[in-house]
Design an enzyme around this catalytic site. Structure first.
Site, mmCIF file in Angstrom:
data_model
loop_
_atom_site.group_PDB
_atom_site.id
_atom_site.type_symbol
_atom_site.label_atom_id
_atom_site.label_comp_id
_atom_site.label_asym_id
_atom_site.label_seq_id
_atom_site.Cartn_x
_atom_site.Cartn_y
_atom_site.Cartn_z
ATOM 1 N N LYS A 36 0.738 -1.031 0.119
ATOM 2 C CA LYS A 36 -0.054 0.009 -0.057
ATOM 3 C C LYS A 36 0.878 1.240 0.020
ATOM 4 O O LYS A 36 0.357 2.381 -0.632
ATOM 5 C CB LYS A 36 -1.014 -0.063 1.194
ATOM 6 C CG LYS A 36 -0.256 0.246 2.662
ATOM 7 C CD LYS A 36 -1.389 0.180 3.579
ATOM 8 C CE LYS A 36 -0.715 0.297 5.039
ATOM 9 N NZ LYS A 36 -1.344 -0.656 5.999
ATOM 10 N N ARG A 131 -8.258 -0.922 16.526
ATOM 11 C CA ARG A 131 -8.600 -0.726 15.107
ATOM 12 C C ARG A 131 -9.605 -1.943 14.654
ATOM 13 O O ARG A 131 -10.393 -2.329 15.329
ATOM 14 C CB ARG A 131 -7.548 -0.587 13.996
ATOM 15 C CG ARG A 131 -7.684 0.069 12.734
ATOM 16 C CD ARG A 131 -6.605 0.531 11.913
ATOM 17 N NE ARG A 131 -6.255 -0.790 11.143
ATOM 18 C CZ ARG A 131 -5.106 -0.776 10.256
ATOM 19 N NH1 ARG A 131 -4.394 0.317 9.966
ATOM 20 N NH2 ARG A 131 -4.874 -1.941 9.867
HETATM 21 C C1 LIG Z 1 -0.328 -1.502 6.386
HETATM 22 C C2 LIG Z 1 -0.829 -2.757 7.021
HETATM 23 C C3 LIG Z 1 0.529 -3.555 7.541
HETATM 24 C C4 LIG Z 1 1.802 -3.282 7.403
HETATM 25 O O1 LIG Z 1 2.321 -2.288 8.010
HETATM 26 P P1 LIG Z 1 4.050 -1.906 7.826
HETATM 27 O O2 LIG Z 1 3.979 -1.215 9.265
HETATM 28 O O3 LIG Z 1 4.125 -1.097 6.679
HETATM 29 O O4 LIG Z 1 4.487 -3.029 7.824
HETATM 30 C C5 LIG Z 1 -0.153 -4.913 8.075
HETATM 31 N N1 LIG Z 1 -1.318 -5.302 8.139
HETATM 32 C C6 LIG Z 1 -2.131 -4.360 8.258
HETATM 33 C C7 LIG Z 1 -3.587 -5.014 8.432
HETATM 34 C C8 LIG Z 1 -1.955 -3.253 7.487
HETATM 35 O O5 LIG Z 1 -3.032 -2.495 7.468
#
Ligand SMILES: *Cc1c(COP(=O)(O)O)cnc(C)c1O
Length: 361
Positions: A36, A131
């Protein structure tokens, strides 16, 4: 070369991917590559896959569609709980999704059946970050329902910490997730192939744990792309932290006062700004602004200071550095700044070091 632009070092991305795979692989933890922050950029996604990543995950179905259309072959996982309005797209384009709502799971089942597909689901457990996630006390009831939904395959459980509440994925939390997995497997006589413990914030837990329990998957974005863990944002030894460089051009360089003069009202951002009077200052204006990048998340690589920005202009105190019109200024970016840069078409994406991957590995 176009400006403003972001330079992306593909060789360094390949290096970080391999290192992290090896590190976590030493405890049989599989790494899911989270795309993302790079908005599903297919050239970068391709580097992840070529360096051993089998599952690519994104929070947006549009990014998943982009990577699939570009022909990047992987299992695709949707990170954000599917919206009811997008369920059909999710079933068609994502192989796996993370879920916390029974209403959504029922719809996923319905559309999976309609499209003659099996959609894989991972149930997210709330462990305190507040969350997404099912309360642990409700897991049994939901698992029981999901196991009765045709068209769905329950492949695992997961949790996400350190995102909203800043809660650390420590040994207590990971042990709790492991226990829930073991309990569900025993109660329902199932095997959970994936127990996904979290994200880049799990590094500290991993390095301080002798026993990682049932956790066998992590979803990593920041560690791959910025070379850092996400609890204290410390660099991870052996990884590159300078994969991305933002470049912008000087369009004005003059000696001017340090304090605006005249009557002070709101500026372009709706703030009433205050500046210290430091006498005359060598100032520069760069052709980049708040519509391109989150200014608080960029750090100049030279000894200059960002004074602020409006929509299309970035103001710099040059300090002792000499900047002239036409010069290029380079910046490091944090996660939020990177996210914004990849989601704007106004900044050119320039890949470098694609042919030297082998030499630095
Ligand atoms: C964005 C996201 C991640 C990745 O997080 P990082 O800190 O970039 O490794 C993992 N799991 C979920 C559910 C996310 O939304």
């Amino acid at each position: 070369m176009n400006l403003p632009r972001i330079d992306i070092d593909l060789g360094k991305i390949a290096h970080n991917t391999r290192r992290l795979k090896k590190l976590y692989g030493s405890q049989d933890i599989n790494i899911i590559g989270v795309t993302k922050v790079i908005a599903g950029n297919p050239i970068i996604a391709d580097i992840l896959v070529k360096n051993g990543i089998e599952i690519l995950a994104d929070s947006r179905i549009s990014n998943i569609i982009k990577m699939r259309k570009a022909g990047i072959r992987a299992q695709y996982l949707l990170l954000r709980t599917p919206a009811l309005s997008q369920v059909e797209e999710v079933v068609i384009h994502a192989h796996i999704s993370l879920n916390s709502e029974l209403a959504v799971l029922k719809k996923l089942s319905e559309y999976a059946l309609r499209n003659h597909m099996i959609h894989k689901v991972v149930l997210m457990v709330e462990l305190g970050d507040l969350r997404e996630g099912i309360m642990p006390s409700e897991m049994n009831a939901i698992v029981k329902e999901v196991l009765n939904l045709d068209g769905l395959a329950l492949i695992g459980i997961g949790t996400n910490l350190a995102c909203f509440g800043g809660i650390s994925p420590d040994a207590d939390k990971m042990n709790e997730l492991s226990s829930i997995a073991i309990r569900l497997e025993e109660k329902f006589k199932i095997t959970l192939a994936m127990v996904s413990g979290g994200n880049s914030a799990n590094y500290n837990w991993f390095t301080s744990s002798k026993n990682t329990g049932r956790i066998n998957s992590l979803r990593l974005g920041e560690s791959i792309f910025l070379g850092r863990e996400a609890l204290c944002r410390r660099p991870i030894p052996g990884l590159f932290t300078d994969i991305f460089t933002l470049l912008a051009e000087v369009i004005e360089a003059k000696r001017k006062p340090s304090q605006p003069y005249g009557e002070v009202y709101q500026n372009a951002n709706g703030d009433i700004p205050r500046f210290k009077n430091k006498g005359l200052m060598n100032r520069a204006v760069l052709a980049i602004g708040t519509q391109d990048v989150m200014v608080s998340g960029i750090t100049p690589k030279q000894k200059i200071t960002v004074l602020g920005a409006s929509s299309d202009h970035l103001l710099i105190d040059n300090g002792k550095t000499s900047l002239k019109v036409g010069d290029t200024v380079a910046f490091d970016l944090n996660y939020s700044a990177l996210l914004r840069v990849f989601n704007t078409p106004c900044i050119a994406k320039n890949t470098i070091n694609q042919y030297e991957c082998e030499s630095i590995l």
